[in-house]
Scaffold this motif. Sequence first.
Motif, PDB file in Angstrom:
ATOM      1  N   GLU A 289       1.050  -1.032   0.045  1.00 31.13           N
ATOM      2  CA  GLU A 289      -0.084  -0.191   0.258  1.00 31.13           C
ATOM      3  C   GLU A 289       0.740   1.539  -0.185  1.00 31.13           C
ATOM      4  OE1 GLU A 289      -2.570   3.053  -0.275  1.00 31.13           O
ATOM      5  OE2 GLU A 289      -3.078   0.262  -0.816  1.00 31.13           O
ATOM      6  N   ALA A 290       2.092   0.843   0.614  1.00 29.03           N
ATOM      7  CA  ALA A 290       2.781   2.760   0.861  1.00 29.03           C
ATOM      8  C   ALA A 290       3.093   2.727  -0.615  1.00 29.03           C
ATOM      9  CB  ALA A 290       4.295   2.151   1.305  1.00 29.03           C
ATOM     10  N   GLU A 291       3.469   1.996  -1.845  1.00 28.91           N
ATOM     11  CA  GLU A 291       4.157   2.133  -2.642  1.00 28.91           C
ATOM     12  C   GLU A 291       2.508   2.705  -4.132  1.00 28.91           C
ATOM     13  OE1 GLU A 291       7.171  -0.537  -5.735  1.00 28.91           O
ATOM     14  OE2 GLU A 291       5.606  -1.405  -5.697  1.00 28.91           O
ATOM     15  N   ARG A 292       1.793   2.191  -3.791  1.00 30.42           N
ATOM     16  CA  ARG A 292       0.375   2.343  -4.256  1.00 30.42           C
ATOM     17  C   ARG A 292       0.623   4.248  -3.783  1.00 30.42           C
ATOM     18  NH1 ARG A 292      -2.433  -2.275  -2.743  1.00 30.42           N
ATOM     19  NH2 ARG A 292      -2.657  -4.187  -4.387  1.00 30.42           N
ATOM     20  N   ALA A 293       0.513   4.404  -2.617  1.00 30.31           N
ATOM     21  CA  ALA A 293      -0.675   5.095  -1.778  1.00 30.31           C
ATOM     22  C   ALA A 293       1.102   6.414  -2.193  1.00 30.31           C
ATOM     23  CB  ALA A 293       0.542   5.407  -0.353  1.00 30.31           C
ATOM     24  N   GLY A 294       2.033   6.489  -2.727  1.00 28.52           N
ATOM     25  CA  GLY A 294       3.636   7.033  -3.268  1.00 28.52           C
ATOM     26  C   GLY A 294       4.690   7.196  -2.647  1.00 28.52           C
ATOM     27  N   LEU A 295       4.522   6.661  -1.104  1.00 26.12           N
ATOM     28  CA  LEU A 295       5.797   7.145  -0.153  1.00 26.12           C
ATOM     29  C   LEU A 295       7.020   6.455  -0.889  1.00 26.12           C
ATOM     30  CD1 LEU A 295       3.113   7.061   1.608  1.00 26.12           C
ATOM     31  CD2 LEU A 295       4.614   5.570   3.537  1.00 26.12           C
ATOM     32  N   ASP A 296       7.765   7.261   0.018  1.00 31.61           N
ATOM     33  CA  ASP A 296       9.454   7.035  -0.327  1.00 31.61           C
ATOM     34  C   ASP A 296       9.840   5.617  -0.650  1.00 31.61           C
ATOM     35  OD1 ASP A 296      11.963   8.159  -1.515  1.00 31.61           O
ATOM     36  OD2 ASP A 296      12.239   8.140   0.607  1.00 31.61           O
ATOM     37  N   SER A 297       9.510   5.313   1.042  1.00 31.57           N
ATOM     38  CA  SER A 297      10.517   3.966   1.376  1.00 31.57           C
ATOM     39  C   SER A 297       9.810   3.139   2.614  1.00 31.57           C
ATOM     40  CB  SER A 297      11.460   4.420   1.792  1.00 31.57           C
ATOM     41  OG  SER A 297      11.678   5.492   2.427  1.00 31.57           O
ATOM     42  N   VAL A 298      10.225   2.614   2.745  1.00 29.91           N
ATOM     43  CA  VAL A 298       9.872   1.607   3.673  1.00 29.91           C
ATOM     44  C   VAL A 298      10.263   0.930   4.265  1.00 29.91           C
ATOM     45  CG1 VAL A 298       7.647   0.951   3.151  1.00 29.91           C
ATOM     46  CG2 VAL A 298       9.633  -0.880   2.656  1.00 29.91           C
ATOM     47  N   TRP A 299      10.747   0.905   5.577  1.00 29.30           N
ATOM     48  CA  TRP A 299      11.362   0.658   6.475  1.00 29.30           C
ATOM     49  C   TRP A 299      11.087  -0.488   7.952  1.00 29.30           C
ATOM     50  CZ3 TRP A 299      16.204   3.107   6.181  1.00 29.30           C
ATOM     51  CH2 TRP A 299      16.078   4.215   5.380  1.00 29.30           C
ATOM     52  N   LEU A 300      11.833  -1.591   8.109  1.00 31.42           N
ATOM     53  CA  LEU A 300      11.678  -2.500   8.713  1.00 31.42           C
ATOM     54  C   LEU A 300      12.730  -3.490   9.465  1.00 31.42           C
ATOM     55  CD1 LEU A 300      11.381  -5.141   5.760  1.00 31.42           C
ATOM     56  CD2 LEU A 300       9.607  -3.965   6.248  1.00 31.42           C
ATOM     57  N   ALA A 301      11.772  -3.165  11.532  1.00 26.79           N
ATOM     58  CA  ALA A 301      12.761  -3.341  12.505  1.00 26.79           C
ATOM     59  C   ALA A 301      13.243  -4.845  12.499  1.00 26.79           C
ATOM     60  CB  ALA A 301      12.107  -2.824  13.380  1.00 26.79           C
TER      61      ALA A 301
ATOM     62  N   ARG B 275       8.892   0.314  -7.468  1.00 29.40           N
ATOM     63  CA  ARG B 275       9.817   0.871  -7.206  1.00 29.40           C
ATOM     64  C   ARG B 275       9.869   1.974  -5.708  1.00 29.40           C
ATOM     65  NH1 ARG B 275       9.121   3.991 -12.566  1.00 29.40           N
ATOM     66  NH2 ARG B 275       8.327   2.570 -14.188  1.00 29.40           N
ATOM     67  N   ILE B 276       9.753   1.211  -5.032  1.00 25.19           N
ATOM     68  CA  ILE B 276       9.568   2.006  -3.474  1.00 25.19           C
ATOM     69  C   ILE B 276      10.754   1.474  -2.731  1.00 25.19           C
ATOM     70  CG2 ILE B 276       8.466  -0.318  -1.957  1.00 25.19           C
ATOM     71  CD1 ILE B 276       6.904   2.110   0.089  1.00 25.19           C
ATOM     72  N   GLY B 277      11.420   2.079  -2.274  1.00 23.73           N
ATOM     73  CA  GLY B 277      12.634   1.706  -1.420  1.00 23.73           C
ATOM     74  C   GLY B 277      12.513   0.596  -0.422  1.00 23.73           C
ATOM     75  N   VAL B 278      13.698   0.030   0.134  1.00 21.12           N
ATOM     76  CA  VAL B 278      13.334  -1.221   1.405  1.00 21.12           C
ATOM     77  C   VAL B 278      14.793  -0.700   2.351  1.00 21.12           C
ATOM     78  CG1 VAL B 278      12.358  -2.974   2.037  1.00 21.12           C
ATOM     79  CG2 VAL B 278      11.725  -2.545   0.162  1.00 21.12           C
ATOM     80  N   GLY B 279      14.414  -0.271   2.869  1.00 19.26           N
ATOM     81  CA  GLY B 279      15.588  -0.226   4.194  1.00 19.26           C
ATOM     82  C   GLY B 279      15.111  -0.883   5.796  1.00 19.26           C
ATOM     83  N   THR B 280      16.046  -1.436   5.954  1.00 19.31           N
ATOM     84  CA  THR B 280      15.722  -1.993   7.438  1.00 19.31           C
ATOM     85  C   THR B 280      16.166  -0.599   8.951  1.00 19.31           C
ATOM     86  OG1 THR B 280      18.555  -2.559   7.639  1.00 19.31           O
ATOM     87  CG2 THR B 280      16.942  -4.269   6.843  1.00 19.31           C
ATOM     88  N   ALA B 281      15.624  -0.714   9.374  1.00 23.99           N
ATOM     89  CA  ALA B 281      16.107  -0.207  10.206  1.00 23.99           C
ATOM     90  C   ALA B 281      15.842  -0.563  12.030  1.00 23.99           C
ATOM     91  CB  ALA B 281      14.733   1.143  10.655  1.00 23.99           C
ATOM     92  N   VAL B 282      16.209  -2.012  12.032  1.00 26.21           N
ATOM     93  CA  VAL B 282      17.700  -2.101  11.881  1.00 26.21           C
ATOM     94  C   VAL B 282      18.065  -3.117  11.825  1.00 26.21           C
ATOM     95  CG1 VAL B 282      18.298   0.156  12.373  1.00 26.21           C
ATOM     96  CG2 VAL B 282      18.786  -1.624  14.115  1.00 26.21           C
ATOM     97  N   SER B 283      19.149  -3.637  10.952  1.00 22.71           N
ATOM     98  CA  SER B 283      19.547  -5.143  11.453  1.00 22.71           C
ATOM     99  C   SER B 283      20.678  -4.696  12.634  1.00 22.71           C
ATOM    100  CB  SER B 283      20.225  -5.141  10.384  1.00 22.71           C
ATOM    101  OG  SER B 283      19.538  -5.077   9.248  1.00 22.71           O
TER     102      SER B 283
END
Length: 441
Positions: free
Chosen positions: A84-96, A122-130
């Motif tokens: 949904e974040a990608e559909r909504a146009g957000l820049d990224s998602v961050w995973l704990a 398209r959306i960026g995916v990051g770890t927050a944090v490894s």
Amino acid sequence: MTKTSPRAETRRPVGVRPPAPGPALTSVPPLTAVAGEPLTAVQRAGALPPDTAPVRVGAFLLSAQFPGQSHGEALERTVRAAVEAERAGLDSVWLAEHHFVPYGVCPDAATLAALLLGRTRRIGVGTAVSVLSTGHPVALGEQAALLHLTSGGRFTLGVGRGGPWIDLDVFGSGLDAFENGFPERLDLLLRWLRGTRVGADGPQFAFPEVAVVPQATEPLRRPGLGSWLGLDEPGGPVRFPRQRLDTDALAADTADGELIAAGRPVAGPPVVVACTSPGGVRLAAERGLPMLLGMHSGDDDKLRMLELYRAAWLAAGRGEEQLRRVTRQHVAAGVAQVDDRTSAARATLLSAMPGWFAYGLGAHRTVDGRERTMRDPHQYTELLCDLHAVGTPRQCADRLLATAERTGIRRFALLAEGSGDREATLHNIARLGSEVLPQLG
């Protein structure tokens, strides 16, 4: 019924409230969180200096297990929220990433990132944090390089030292890895991500030189990337995001990415460091890495961290232009809850988050049995509502712009699942995209 202060209905945050001691144990006293002032309409029109980057908003997904939910329900909400974040146009998602506690039921953020990179385009995916204190830096470097190369540069590796939890005992790294070992672990990880051959001769890791495979420094495959990833199959129209363009990942790797190896752009996945203490801030600055600042930090806290970062940066012999660029890559974690009325947004969080904090954070066990103090869950939720983007769409935009203007931080990772409900989380993310992002310029 949850009572809401009449001041919560206004556009200004509720007054300053210092946080109670938190569950994370460090030798550094917690900083005092202070809510900043939102921008007026006149200020918004000319607030952002012409040389600053746009404000970029991402979703912070903890895979939180709220009381009464299963592990599978929490994880499924995270997957749906990322799509949904990608559909909504957000820049990224961050995973704990957490172990053995319902505060977050994802034990490996990089593994979950791999799944989400495959589910999105398209959306960026990051770890927050490894968490570096419980894993091998080379193993994490291999994962990060793999995700960087196969996603076309959409992966960001966020790392931190974690806490003094029982995890250190279970995974065999011990308390010293948390208290003293983070610099060595971070340096080994960076050598792996930036080199072609790596060996180690340190107190924690010692091994003969080996080849780095795969190499994160290889040029990304740009032509035909969609076909290479199997994304050209027919699947109906895709709503591409407003905040991330085709060239964004490449630009992040060059002009605004890591800059610090001999003053030149560093290839490979961007790396950010979670900073909760002065020592962590100095370490990030000395390595030339952006910071990830926690949800408990108000604007005054962020400014103190940035001042310390600047001093350490300049002491390392780096210039002001590089500092301006890396400042754009700092990430501020926060909370976002969008509603038609401020009182309704606050009530949603105050009805759900205290129970999750008590249930999730209360499950932490220290590795050595030391006593720990936990924040009052209700007071902590009120503090987060005061500090962050909680309220009407206009208030949420004002809050983000105010922090960006006051601190220079341009990237946000906003906890969007504070309701604990899957459909409410998806709706919250959709409103962030359709009603808040357009007001950020």
